[in-house]
Design a protein around this motif. Structure first.
Motif, PDB file in Angstrom:
ATOM      1  N   SER A  36       0.854  -1.183   0.000  1.00  0.00           N
ATOM      2  CA  SER A  36       0.000   0.000   0.000  1.00  0.00           C
ATOM      3  C   SER A  36       0.894   1.237   0.000  1.00  0.00           C
ATOM      4  CB  SER A  36      -0.882  -0.027   1.247  1.00  0.00           C
ATOM      5  OG  SER A  36      -1.534   1.199   1.414  1.00  0.00           O
ATOM      6  N   PHE A  37       0.501   2.252  -0.770  1.00  0.00           N
ATOM      7  CA  PHE A  37       1.302   3.461  -0.893  1.00  0.00           C
ATOM      8  C   PHE A  37       0.522   4.717  -0.517  1.00  0.00           C
ATOM      9  CE2 PHE A  37       2.731   0.376  -4.040  1.00  0.00           C
ATOM     10  CZ  PHE A  37       4.047   0.216  -3.642  1.00  0.00           C
ATOM     11  N   SER A  38      -0.600   4.564   0.147  1.00  0.00           N
ATOM     12  CA  SER A  38      -1.463   5.708   0.402  1.00  0.00           C
ATOM     13  C   SER A  38      -2.194   5.525   1.715  1.00  0.00           C
ATOM     14  CB  SER A  38      -2.480   5.819  -0.743  1.00  0.00           C
ATOM     15  OG  SER A  38      -3.530   6.667  -0.415  1.00  0.00           O
ATOM     16  N   GLY A  39      -2.494   6.662   2.354  1.00  0.00           N
ATOM     17  CA  GLY A  39      -3.304   6.622   3.561  1.00  0.00           C
ATOM     18  C   GLY A  39      -4.733   6.191   3.283  1.00  0.00           C
ATOM     19  N   LEU A  40      -5.121   6.194   2.009  1.00  0.00           N
ATOM     20  CA  LEU A  40      -6.463   5.742   1.629  1.00  0.00           C
ATOM     21  C   LEU A  40      -6.673   4.281   2.020  1.00  0.00           C
ATOM     22  CD1 LEU A  40      -9.195   5.788   0.108  1.00  0.00           C
ATOM     23  CD2 LEU A  40      -7.904   5.394  -1.987  1.00  0.00           C
ATOM     24  N   VAL A  41      -5.618   3.479   1.940  1.00  0.00           N
ATOM     25  CA  VAL A  41      -5.711   2.045   2.225  1.00  0.00           C
ATOM     26  C   VAL A  41      -5.234   1.803   3.656  1.00  0.00           C
ATOM     27  CG1 VAL A  41      -5.056  -0.265   1.474  1.00  0.00           C
ATOM     28  CG2 VAL A  41      -5.278   1.572  -0.211  1.00  0.00           C
ATOM     29  N   LYS A  42      -6.185   1.498   4.553  1.00  0.00           N
ATOM     30  CA  LYS A  42      -5.853   1.264   5.957  1.00  0.00           C
ATOM     31  C   LYS A  42      -5.231  -0.117   6.173  1.00  0.00           C
ATOM     32  CE  LYS A  42      -9.883   2.336   8.031  1.00  0.00           C
ATOM     33  NZ  LYS A  42     -10.821   2.779   9.091  1.00  0.00           N
ATOM     34  N   ARG A  43      -5.660  -1.060   5.348  1.00  0.00           N
ATOM     35  CA  ARG A  43      -5.156  -2.433   5.495  1.00  0.00           C
ATOM     36  C   ARG A  43      -5.081  -3.065   4.114  1.00  0.00           C
ATOM     37  NH1 ARG A  43      -8.210  -7.485   8.519  1.00  0.00           N
ATOM     38  NH2 ARG A  43      -6.793  -9.069   7.740  1.00  0.00           N
ATOM     39  N   PHE A  44      -3.980  -3.763   3.849  1.00  0.00           N
ATOM     40  CA  PHE A  44      -3.834  -4.517   2.604  1.00  0.00           C
ATOM     41  C   PHE A  44      -2.851  -5.642   2.882  1.00  0.00           C
ATOM     42  CE2 PHE A  44      -2.366  -4.454  -2.106  1.00  0.00           C
ATOM     43  CZ  PHE A  44      -3.314  -5.387  -2.451  1.00  0.00           C
ATOM     44  N   ASP A  45      -3.347  -6.863   2.907  1.00  0.00           N
ATOM     45  CA  ASP A  45      -2.482  -8.012   3.149  1.00  0.00           C
ATOM     46  C   ASP A  45      -2.864  -9.154   2.223  1.00  0.00           C
ATOM     47  OD1 ASP A  45      -4.534  -9.738   4.716  1.00  0.00           O
ATOM     48  OD2 ASP A  45      -4.461  -7.888   5.883  1.00  0.00           O
ATOM     49  N   CYS A  46      -1.900 -10.039   1.992  1.00  0.00           N
ATOM     50  CA  CYS A  46      -2.140 -11.172   1.092  1.00  0.00           C
ATOM     51  C   CYS A  46      -1.197 -12.309   1.441  1.00  0.00           C
ATOM     52  CB  CYS A  46      -1.948 -10.748  -0.364  1.00  0.00           C
ATOM     53  SG  CYS A  46      -0.310 -10.093  -0.748  1.00  0.00           S
ATOM     54  N   ASP A  47      -1.594 -13.512   1.066  1.00  0.00           N
ATOM     55  CA  ASP A  47      -0.754 -14.700   1.212  1.00  0.00           C
ATOM     56  C   ASP A  47      -1.269 -15.775   0.264  1.00  0.00           C
ATOM     57  OD1 ASP A  47      -2.853 -16.295   2.379  1.00  0.00           O
ATOM     58  OD2 ASP A  47      -2.417 -15.422   4.322  1.00  0.00           O
ATOM     59  N   PHE A  48      -0.491 -16.838   0.143  1.00  0.00           N
ATOM     60  CA  PHE A  48      -0.930 -17.967  -0.679  1.00  0.00           C
ATOM     61  C   PHE A  48      -0.453 -19.254  -0.040  1.00  0.00           C
ATOM     62  CE2 PHE A  48       3.351 -17.439  -2.198  1.00  0.00           C
ATOM     63  CZ  PHE A  48       3.753 -18.669  -2.680  1.00  0.00           C
ATOM     64  N   LYS A  49      -1.130 -20.328  -0.411  1.00  0.00           N
ATOM     65  CA  LYS A  49      -0.708 -21.642   0.064  1.00  0.00           C
ATOM     66  C   LYS A  49      -0.834 -22.638  -1.080  1.00  0.00           C
ATOM     67  CE  LYS A  49      -5.248 -22.317   2.034  1.00  0.00           C
ATOM     68  NZ  LYS A  49      -6.037 -22.153   3.194  1.00  0.00           N
ATOM     69  N   PHE A  62      -8.437  -6.029   1.955  1.00  0.00           N
ATOM     70  CA  PHE A  62      -8.131  -4.598   1.992  1.00  0.00           C
ATOM     71  C   PHE A  62      -9.281  -3.829   2.619  1.00  0.00           C
ATOM     72  CE2 PHE A  62     -10.157  -5.002  -2.163  1.00  0.00           C
ATOM     73  CZ  PHE A  62     -10.917  -3.848  -2.293  1.00  0.00           C
ATOM     74  N   LEU A  63      -8.908  -2.725   3.254  1.00  0.00           N
ATOM     75  CA  LEU A  63      -9.845  -1.863   3.959  1.00  0.00           C
ATOM     76  C   LEU A  63      -9.489  -0.422   3.610  1.00  0.00           C
ATOM     77  CD1 LEU A  63     -12.058  -1.917   6.291  1.00  0.00           C
ATOM     78  CD2 LEU A  63     -10.150  -1.494   7.845  1.00  0.00           C
ATOM     79  N   LEU A  64     -10.497   0.366   3.218  1.00  0.00           N
ATOM     80  CA  LEU A  64     -10.260   1.737   2.776  1.00  0.00           C
ATOM     81  C   LEU A  64     -10.626   2.752   3.849  1.00  0.00           C
ATOM     82  CD1 LEU A  64     -11.752   1.468  -0.831  1.00  0.00           C
ATOM     83  CD2 LEU A  64      -9.347   1.281  -0.143  1.00  0.00           C
ATOM     84  N   ASN A 133     -14.250   1.611   5.266  1.00  0.00           N
ATOM     85  CA  ASN A 133     -14.441   0.839   6.495  1.00  0.00           C
ATOM     86  C   ASN A 133     -15.212  -0.462   6.303  1.00  0.00           C
ATOM     87  OD1 ASN A 133     -13.015   2.649   8.166  1.00  0.00           O
ATOM     88  ND2 ASN A 133     -14.797   4.005   8.179  1.00  0.00           N
ATOM     89  N   PHE A 134     -15.040  -1.079   5.151  1.00  0.00           N
ATOM     90  CA  PHE A 134     -15.613  -2.390   4.872  1.00  0.00           C
ATOM     91  C   PHE A 134     -14.461  -3.295   4.454  1.00  0.00           C
ATOM     92  CE2 PHE A 134     -17.472  -5.662   2.229  1.00  0.00           C
ATOM     93  CZ  PHE A 134     -18.589  -6.045   2.963  1.00  0.00           C
ATOM     94  N   LEU A 135     -14.303  -4.421   5.126  1.00  0.00           N
ATOM     95  CA  LEU A 135     -13.208  -5.322   4.815  1.00  0.00           C
ATOM     96  C   LEU A 135     -13.559  -6.157   3.586  1.00  0.00           C
ATOM     97  CD1 LEU A 135     -10.401  -6.347   5.631  1.00  0.00           C
ATOM     98  CD2 LEU A 135     -11.560  -8.123   6.964  1.00  0.00           C
ATOM     99  N   TYR A 136     -12.888  -5.879   2.478  1.00  0.00           N
ATOM    100  CA  TYR A 136     -13.050  -6.660   1.254  1.00  0.00           C
ATOM    101  C   TYR A 136     -12.044  -7.801   1.299  1.00  0.00           C
ATOM    102  CZ  TYR A 136     -16.000  -2.930  -0.495  1.00  0.00           C
ATOM    103  OH  TYR A 136     -17.021  -2.029  -0.655  1.00  0.00           O
ATOM    104  N   SER A 137     -12.515  -8.997   0.949  1.00  0.00           N
ATOM    105  CA  SER A 137     -11.676 -10.187   1.059  1.00  0.00           C
ATOM    106  C   SER A 137     -11.765 -11.060  -0.180  1.00  0.00           C
ATOM    107  CB  SER A 137     -12.129 -11.044   2.251  1.00  0.00           C
ATOM    108  OG  SER A 137     -12.030 -10.322   3.434  1.00  0.00           O
ATOM    109  N   PHE A 138     -10.648 -11.654  -0.512  1.00  0.00           N
ATOM    110  CA  PHE A 138     -10.565 -12.725  -1.502  1.00  0.00           C
ATOM    111  C   PHE A 138     -10.166 -13.957  -0.701  1.00  0.00           C
ATOM    112  CE2 PHE A 138      -9.823  -8.898  -3.839  1.00  0.00           C
ATOM    113  CZ  PHE A 138     -10.348  -9.113  -5.095  1.00  0.00           C
ATOM    114  N   ASN A 139     -11.034 -14.953  -0.675  1.00  0.00           N
ATOM    115  CA  ASN A 139     -10.770 -16.159   0.103  1.00  0.00           C
ATOM    116  C   ASN A 139     -10.641 -17.361  -0.816  1.00  0.00           C
ATOM    117  OD1 ASN A 139     -10.911 -15.037   2.790  1.00  0.00           O
ATOM    118  ND2 ASN A 139     -13.079 -14.708   2.345  1.00  0.00           N
TER     119      ASN A 139
END
Length: 182
Positions: A36-49, A62-64, A133-139
């Motif tokens: 994340s490069f902006s204060g617009l994005v409060k949370r941005f995380d990812c992983d893989f298995k 991600f959370l805006l 303020n809505f947590l968007y997720s890719f599961n």
């Protein structure tokens, strides 16, 4: 007799077509990163298995801080370097308005596959706004060898998605991997 010959030829053609569509490679994911490069994005995380040979599950959240602007854009790039080549090749380069992307069906086959899987595995809206303020997720976003066309060469690849808000880079998401001989 001629019906039997025609039927036999059709069966042979089907077998040949099926055999040529077999993938001669396995897919290997080496790295997934998100920044994340902006204060617009409060949370941005990812992983893989790794789930099995050539099968991976990707998770991202991600959370805006505030609603994404209607002029926000997504830039998706795919580069690959065949194993015996020195230079990379750009396979896909698409820049779209986020609102347009959410509401429009993709005509580019690879982009369509990516977006369909995103819709299946995420809680992204089908239209704007992308809310604060809505947590968007890719599961368990599925990445597997079948995602790629059967004729791709043995290669290294880089799939990148950049997000822009008011033409300012806000996030970067990168998947790196390669195809290897079965």
């Amino acid at each position: 007799m001629s019906k039997n010959i025609i039927l036999l030829l059709l069966v042979i053609q089907l077998l040949i077509t099926t055999e040529t569509a077999r993938r001669h490679f396995n897919l290997v994911l080496n790295n997934v990163s998100c920044d994340s490069f902006s204060g617009l994005v409060k949370r941005f995380d990812c992983d893989f298995k790794k789930l099995a040979t050539s099968r991976y599950a990707l998770n991202a959240n991600f959370l805006l801080e505030h609603d994404l602007n209607r002029n926000a854009e997504i830039h998706a790039l795919v580069f690959f370097t065949p194993t015996k080549a020195k230079r990379s090749v750009k396979l896909m380069d698409i820049k779209l308005n986020v609102c347009t992307m959410l509401t429009t069906a993709m005509s580019i086959p690879l982009a369509r596959v990516i977006l369909e899987e995103a819709r299946r595995t995420s809680n992204l809206p089908y239209e704007c706004p992308v809310k604060e303020n809505f947590l968007y997720s890719f599961n368990n976003y599925s990445i597997n060898a079948e995602t790629l066309p059967p004729y791709v060469p043995l290669m290294k690849f880089n799939f990148s998605i950049f997000a822009y808000d008011n033409q300012k880079l806000i996030t970067k998401f990168i998947v790196e991997g390669n195809t290897v001989t079965r």
